[in-house]
Design a protein around this motif. Structure first.
Motif: not given
Length: 315
Positions: A285-292, A295-301, A308-311
């Motif tokens: 989602i846009l929030n996940q894409l832009l606000s972090v 390093s956190r962005f790469e971790d989410i990806l 294992i990322w369940d959203g």
């Protein structure tokens, strides 16, 4: 050229700070200001703007103000800028006007430790009449701004005091309320929006979204969630970012949920993050894409790619 009384007074004032005295030295006012860090042309420009300044007594007018500013923590290097912005400050009585006004503003919440920043940013604040200041404070209270937050607004955006309650603040509040925005909340988040022209700036932003099938309720929600959205440039911000958004495949309500999208750099943040997400074959989602952070962005990806990322753990 025929000099009117007003232009004649201005020319006399400029001449007073331009030429040496009969003894061959520059006037005391000029020498003091040069020592303070102003150059001669800047001094003449101040006098052009406010001729009475040329006649101010250094010991009775200028030095007491400089001493007060230094006492408040204003760096000496900032004082010439304050005088250039508002030379009238030098003519106001410290005991009868300036200090009582400061006490009043501190009582409505201005942090006394922030005077240096407030006055460097907007020295005119202390030159308004008590009635003018009280009228603005009363309006903010009437609007529903908590007392403890009035001082925060004035500390962060002291130039709100330059806005007319009847010509700017009240009509703007009514306009934002008409589109479903919380004006009291908005003036705390984005006080600068209340100095903008409704017809020339605010309505065109609202129309921009209406023309793209957003409802008035959705526009109000976006204003509440991202207070500066009505202050953004149509050509340099909203239009190019919206056009790019259309290529990203998101539903429109993603912008309603996260209008902060318009606050990020298109070239430095939005496009690189989106391209990286697409390369990874995942969807955020846009929030996940832009606000972090990066390093956190790469971790989410990475977690999404690992399956294992369940959203539901985003935070």
């Amino acid at each position: 050229m025929v000099l009117t009384p007003t232009s004649s007074n201005k020319h006399k004032a400029i001449a007073r700070v331009s030429a040496p005295t009969s003894g061959g030295a520059l006037p005391e006012l000029v020498l003091y200001l040069l020592d303070l860090g102003m150059d001669h042309e800047e001094i003449k420009n101040v006098v052009r703007k406010f001729p009475a300044f040329a006649y101010y007594n250094v010991d009775r007018k200028i030095k007491p103000l400089v001493a007060l500013l230094l006492e408040l923590g204003v760096p000496r290097s900032n004082i010439p800028g304050i005088i250039k912005k508002r030379p009238q400050l030098c003519g106001i009585s410290l005991s009868d006007n300036l200090k009582p006004m400061m006490t009043y503003l501190e009582n409505v919440g201005i942090n006394k430790d922030k005077w240096s920043k407030v006055l460097s940013r907007f020295p005119a604040l202390l030159t308004y009449s008590r009635q003018k200041v009280e009228t603005t404070v009363s309006f903010l209270t009437e609007l529903g701004v908590p007392k403890e937050n009035i001082g925060k607004i004035l500390t962060r955006c002291p130039h709100i005091m330059s806005y007319s309650v009847n010509d700017n603040l009240r009509p703007t509040a009514e306009y934002f309320q008409s589109i479903g925005a919380d004006a009291a909340s908005l003036i705390q988040k984005s006080p600068q929006a209340f100095g903008l022209n409704i017809e020339a700036k605010l309505k065109p932003i609202t129309e921009f979204f209406l023309e793209r099938d957003f409802t008035m309720e959705e526009i109000g929600t976006m204003a509440n969630r991202f207070g500066i959205i009505h202050t953004l440039s149509m050509e340099d911000n909203l239009l190019p970012k919206y056009e790019y958004f259309l290529t990203m495949g998101y539903p429109r309500n993603e912008l309603v949920k996260f209008p902060q999208y318009f606050g990020y750099s298109l070239e430095q943040r939005i496009k690189p993050r989106y391209a990286r997400m697409i390369d990874c074959g995942v969807r955020l989602i846009l929030n996940q894409l832009l606000s972090v952070s990066d390093s956190r962005f790469e971790d989410i990806l990475r977690k999404r790619m690992d399956g294992i990322w369940d959203g539901h753990n985003f935070g």
